[in-house]
Design an enzyme around this catalytic site. Structure first.
Site, PDB file in Angstrom:
ATOM      1  N   ILE A   1      12.967 -36.416  11.405  1.00 61.96           N
ATOM      2  CA  ILE A   1      13.686 -37.007  11.195  1.00 61.96           C
ATOM      3  C   ILE A   1      13.202 -38.192  11.069  1.00 61.96           C
ATOM      4  O   ILE A   1      14.168 -39.137  10.343  1.00 61.96           O
ATOM      5  CB  ILE A   1      13.248 -37.955  13.012  1.00 61.96           C
TER       6      ILE A   1
ATOM      7  N   ARG B   1      18.543 -40.585  18.524  1.00 64.00           N
ATOM      8  CA  ARG B   1      19.699 -39.747  18.810  1.00 64.00           C
ATOM      9  C   ARG B   1      20.357 -38.321  18.028  1.00 64.00           C
ATOM     10  O   ARG B   1      20.713 -38.294  18.905  1.00 64.00           O
ATOM     11  CB  ARG B   1      20.605 -40.936  19.447  1.00 64.00           C
TER      12      ARG B   1
ATOM     13  N   LYS C   1      16.086 -42.774  26.560  1.00 60.80           N
ATOM     14  CA  LYS C   1      16.152 -41.302  25.361  1.00 60.80           C
ATOM     15  C   LYS C   1      15.924 -40.442  26.018  1.00 60.80           C
ATOM     16  O   LYS C   1      16.536 -39.139  26.608  1.00 60.80           O
ATOM     17  CB  LYS C   1      14.971 -42.039  24.162  1.00 60.80           C
TER      18      LYS C   1
ATOM     19  N   ARG D   1      20.987 -34.360  29.096  1.00 60.97           N
ATOM     20  CA  ARG D   1      22.217 -32.698  28.713  1.00 60.97           C
ATOM     21  C   ARG D   1      21.077 -31.191  29.218  1.00 60.97           C
ATOM     22  O   ARG D   1      22.011 -30.920  29.257  1.00 60.97           O
ATOM     23  CB  ARG D   1      21.809 -32.887  27.294  1.00 60.97           C
TER      24      ARG D   1
ATOM     25  N   CYS E   1      13.400 -31.025  21.551  1.00 66.86           N
ATOM     26  CA  CYS E   1      13.954 -31.851  22.167  1.00 66.86           C
ATOM     27  C   CYS E   1      14.302 -31.353  24.015  1.00 66.86           C
ATOM     28  O   CYS E   1      13.814 -32.045  24.975  1.00 66.86           O
ATOM     29  CB  CYS E   1      15.157 -32.280  21.406  1.00 66.86           C
TER      30      CYS E   1
HETATM   31  N1  LIG Z   1      14.555 -32.578  15.494  1.00 68.38           N
HETATM   32  C1  LIG Z   1      15.304 -33.570  16.439  1.00 68.38           C
HETATM   33  O1  LIG Z   1      16.367 -33.405  16.208  1.00 68.38           O
HETATM   34  C2  LIG Z   1      14.755 -34.586  16.773  1.00 68.38           C
HETATM   35  C3  LIG Z   1      15.489 -35.657  17.707  1.00 68.38           C
HETATM   36  C4  LIG Z   1      15.732 -36.653  18.420  1.00 68.38           C
HETATM   37  C5  LIG Z   1      14.328 -36.967  18.478  1.00 68.38           C
HETATM   38  N2  LIG Z   1      13.516 -36.133  17.873  1.00 68.38           N
HETATM   39  C6  LIG Z   1      11.974 -36.660  18.167  1.00 68.38           C
HETATM   40  O2  LIG Z   1      11.412 -37.400  16.913  1.00 68.38           O
HETATM   41  C7  LIG Z   1       9.919 -36.992  16.829  1.00 68.38           C
HETATM   42  C8  LIG Z   1       9.543 -36.229  15.660  1.00 68.38           C
HETATM   43  O3  LIG Z   1      10.123 -35.322  15.266  1.00 68.38           O
HETATM   44  P1  LIG Z   1      10.644 -33.820  13.989  1.00 68.38           P
HETATM   45  O4  LIG Z   1      11.532 -33.560  14.693  1.00 68.38           O
HETATM   46  O5  LIG Z   1      10.473 -34.987  12.875  1.00 68.38           O
HETATM   47  O6  LIG Z   1       8.910 -33.549  14.209  1.00 68.38           O
HETATM   48  P2  LIG Z   1       8.729 -32.172  13.190  1.00 68.38           P
HETATM   49  O7  LIG Z   1       7.529 -31.779  13.404  1.00 68.38           O
HETATM   50  O8  LIG Z   1       9.588 -32.162  12.272  1.00 68.38           O
HETATM   51  O9  LIG Z   1       7.463 -34.062  12.012  1.00 68.38           O
HETATM   52  C9  LIG Z   1       6.655 -34.136  12.077  1.00 68.38           C
HETATM   53  C10 LIG Z   1       5.706 -34.646  10.737  1.00 68.38           C
HETATM   54  O10 LIG Z   1       5.177 -35.676  10.530  1.00 68.38           O
HETATM   55  C11 LIG Z   1       3.586 -35.215  10.521  1.00 68.38           C
HETATM   56  N3  LIG Z   1       2.833 -35.989  11.346  1.00 68.38           N
HETATM   57  C12 LIG Z   1       1.838 -35.088  11.904  1.00 68.38           C
HETATM   58  N4  LIG Z   1       1.059 -36.784  11.955  1.00 68.38           N
HETATM   59  C13 LIG Z   1       1.445 -37.546  11.032  1.00 68.38           C
HETATM   60  C14 LIG Z   1       0.508 -38.256  10.398  1.00 68.38           C
HETATM   61  N5  LIG Z   1      -1.132 -38.769  11.429  1.00 68.38           N
HETATM   62  N6  LIG Z   1       0.375 -38.806   9.665  1.00 68.38           N
HETATM   63  C15 LIG Z   1       1.366 -38.628   8.490  1.00 68.38           C
HETATM   64  N7  LIG Z   1       2.324 -37.826   9.245  1.00 68.38           N
HETATM   65  C16 LIG Z   1       2.279 -36.855  10.210  1.00 68.38           C
HETATM   66  C17 LIG Z   1       3.571 -33.834  10.428  1.00 68.38           C
HETATM   67  O11 LIG Z   1       3.272 -33.149   8.903  1.00 68.38           O
HETATM   68  C18 LIG Z   1       5.649 -33.947   9.736  1.00 68.38           C
HETATM   69  O12 LIG Z   1       5.730 -33.604   8.928  1.00 68.38           O
HETATM   70  C19 LIG Z   1       9.147 -36.595  18.090  1.00 68.38           C
HETATM   71  O13 LIG Z   1       9.134 -37.410  18.681  1.00 68.38           O
HETATM   72  C20 LIG Z   1      10.709 -36.150  18.425  1.00 68.38           C
HETATM   73  O14 LIG Z   1      10.849 -35.607  19.560  1.00 68.38           O
HETATM   74  C21 LIG Z   1      13.088 -35.287  17.578  1.00 68.38           C
END
Ligand SMILES: NC(=O)c1ccc[n+]([C@@H]2O[C@H](COP(=O)([O-])OP(=O)(O)OC[C@H]3O[C@@H](n4cnc5c(N)ncnc54)[C@H](O)[C@@H]3O)[C@@H](O)[C@H]2O)c1
Length: 406
Positions: free
Chosen positions: A10, A149, A201, A208, A255
């Protein structure tokens, strides 16, 4: 300047999108490897249109670092798993990130939590955490929630076009963040309060989850009575107010199988439908394993190592395999037999599991029963190669006569 914290699925596209639309952006991730990769000009995952966006953002001056920056706005998009024991959201990653932000943020900075959290989490966990460190929220630091989203596989298009929700304590701050997102987002942007934004959210993902579970339950019901679930859904959907989804081999990713648990964890007596739906979806990989056993018996396939799972990712045409139905199925099978099933996924280059293949023809050469777990474009385009195989099609995409379904 905007400092995006967490450059995962994201955070990275969000940072790139802003930088491509004239905003000064620094992306921070505590993974040194990821930052080095981005600095060297390579993206950390595959996604349609991401490489082009990356090039535009680099031309727009985006920088990547492991350090937190002094900025006007912070976008926190770190992971929010659930605690497997309490089923509640695990806010530790968000709070660690916010704690780091506080060490560099100027007075009046806005901290936007994009990570998905359960309703009330910012008030229960983040606000006290910030105030315990001597910062007044609403004066020294403004808190905002802007849940994301977008869906993997179509992220760039959805970033540009999806409607969004911004939750803020203060309407003027909410409007300021709306303006920031409106720099690239053509969708409608609603400004509301933080708890409403948090609730919308998780409710969207719970919706879903429940609808997918309904289709999955229907598949089991129809199988029990020897009926064709797809034909039944097709006819039912001709009703003007019915729109049933397709069943599948389970739900993965971070998710839909995760976020609804936040609600169940927080409101256990008020979320019976949601909890049952999570359980129905979670039961599907083992149900598919049962179908594999039935089909092996029917077709006289005795050796389980002649069975191949097509697809390891949690959805089609992405490289994210977190909690995928295939991994869930393999885990269940390993408990009984040790992993003997063969596996192949064109999107996964590294070796993740035993008996994994990296070439479709080699994989097909070594199996008699192919289970389509993921409907990647590659398998749709190579259906003719399955002509002499027994096929268990978990997505109803196979036109070959005699294919089995879930
Ligand atoms: N992946 C999806 O399709 C999606 C869709 C909507 C919402 N979300 C939400 O978005 C958020 C992120 O999801 P994601 O899939 O991108 O996660 P992800 O695990 O791909 O990415 C998280 C990133 O944050 C970094 N990180 C963690 N702690 C950190 C810190 N203290 N300082 C700096 N970097 C740090 C990690 O190294 C990682 O690169 C979650 O809450 C998820 O539920 C995800």
């Amino acid at each position: 300047m905007v400092n995006v914290i967490g450059l995962g699925y994201i955070g990275l596209p969000t940072a790139l999108m802003m930088a491509s639309h004239g905003i000064e952006v620094v992306g921070t991730d505590h993974s040194r490897g990821k930052v080095e990769m981005l600095k060297s000009g390579r993206t950390s995952f595959k996604e349609k249109g991401l490489d082009e966006l990356f090039r535009t953002a680099r031309a727009g001056g985006i920088r990547f670092t492991t350090e937190y920056q002094a900025a006007d706005v912070y976008i926190v998009s770190v992971q929010t798993p659930y605690d497997a024991f309490t089923r509640k959201v695990d806010m530790s990653y968000v709070n660690i990130a916010v704690g780091e932000v506080l060490t560099v943020a100027p007075k009046g900075a806005i901290v936007v939590v994009e990570s998905t959290v359960s309703p009330g989490s910012i008030d229960r966990y983040v606000r006290p955490y910030v105030e315990a460190r001597g910062f007044m929220t609403g004066e020294d630091i403004h808190l905002v929630h802007a849940p994301e989203r977008i869906i993997q596989g179509n992220m760039i298009c959805e970033l540009l076009h999806n409607d969004r929700t911004i939750g803020a304590d203060d309407l003027a701050i909410g409007e300021k963040i709306k303006e920031l997102y409106a720099s690239f987002c053509a969708g409608r942007i609603v400004v509301t309060d933080i708890k409403t934004a948090e609730m919308t959210k998780v409710i969207e993902n719970a919706f879903r989850c429940v609808n997918i579970a309904f289709a999955n339950e229907l598949a089991k019901l129809c199988r029990h009575d020897g009926m064709d679930v797809y034909e039944i859904i097709r006819i039912c959907n001709m009703h003007p107010r019915v729109n049933i989804l397709n069943p599948g081999p389970g739900v993965g990713g971070h998710c839909i199988p995760v976020d609804p648990w936040f609600l169940v964890g927080d409101y256990p007596s008020l979320t019976k439908v949601i909890e049952a739906s999570l359980k129905v979806n979670a039961s599907m990989p083992v149900y598919v394993l049962g179908r594999i056993t039935e089909i092996m018996e029917e077709r006289g396939i005795e050796d389980v190592s002649r069975v191949g799972l097509y697809g390891l990712t949690f959805k089609e045409n992405v490289d994210d395999y977190r909690d995928s139905p295939t991994l869930q199925l393999l885990e269940a099978q390993r408990r009984h037999l040790g992993q003997a099933l063969k596996v192949y996924d064109p999107w996964i280059e590294k070796d993740l599991v035993k008996n994994q293949y990296h070439d479709l023809d080699e994989f097909l050469g070594d199996v008699d029963l192919v289970v389509i777990m993921v409907k990647h474009d590659e398998i749709r385009e190579n259906m003719d190669k399955l002509g002499d195989k027994v096929v268990l099609d978990c997505h109803n995409i196979c036109s070959l006569p005699g294919a089995y379904h879930i």
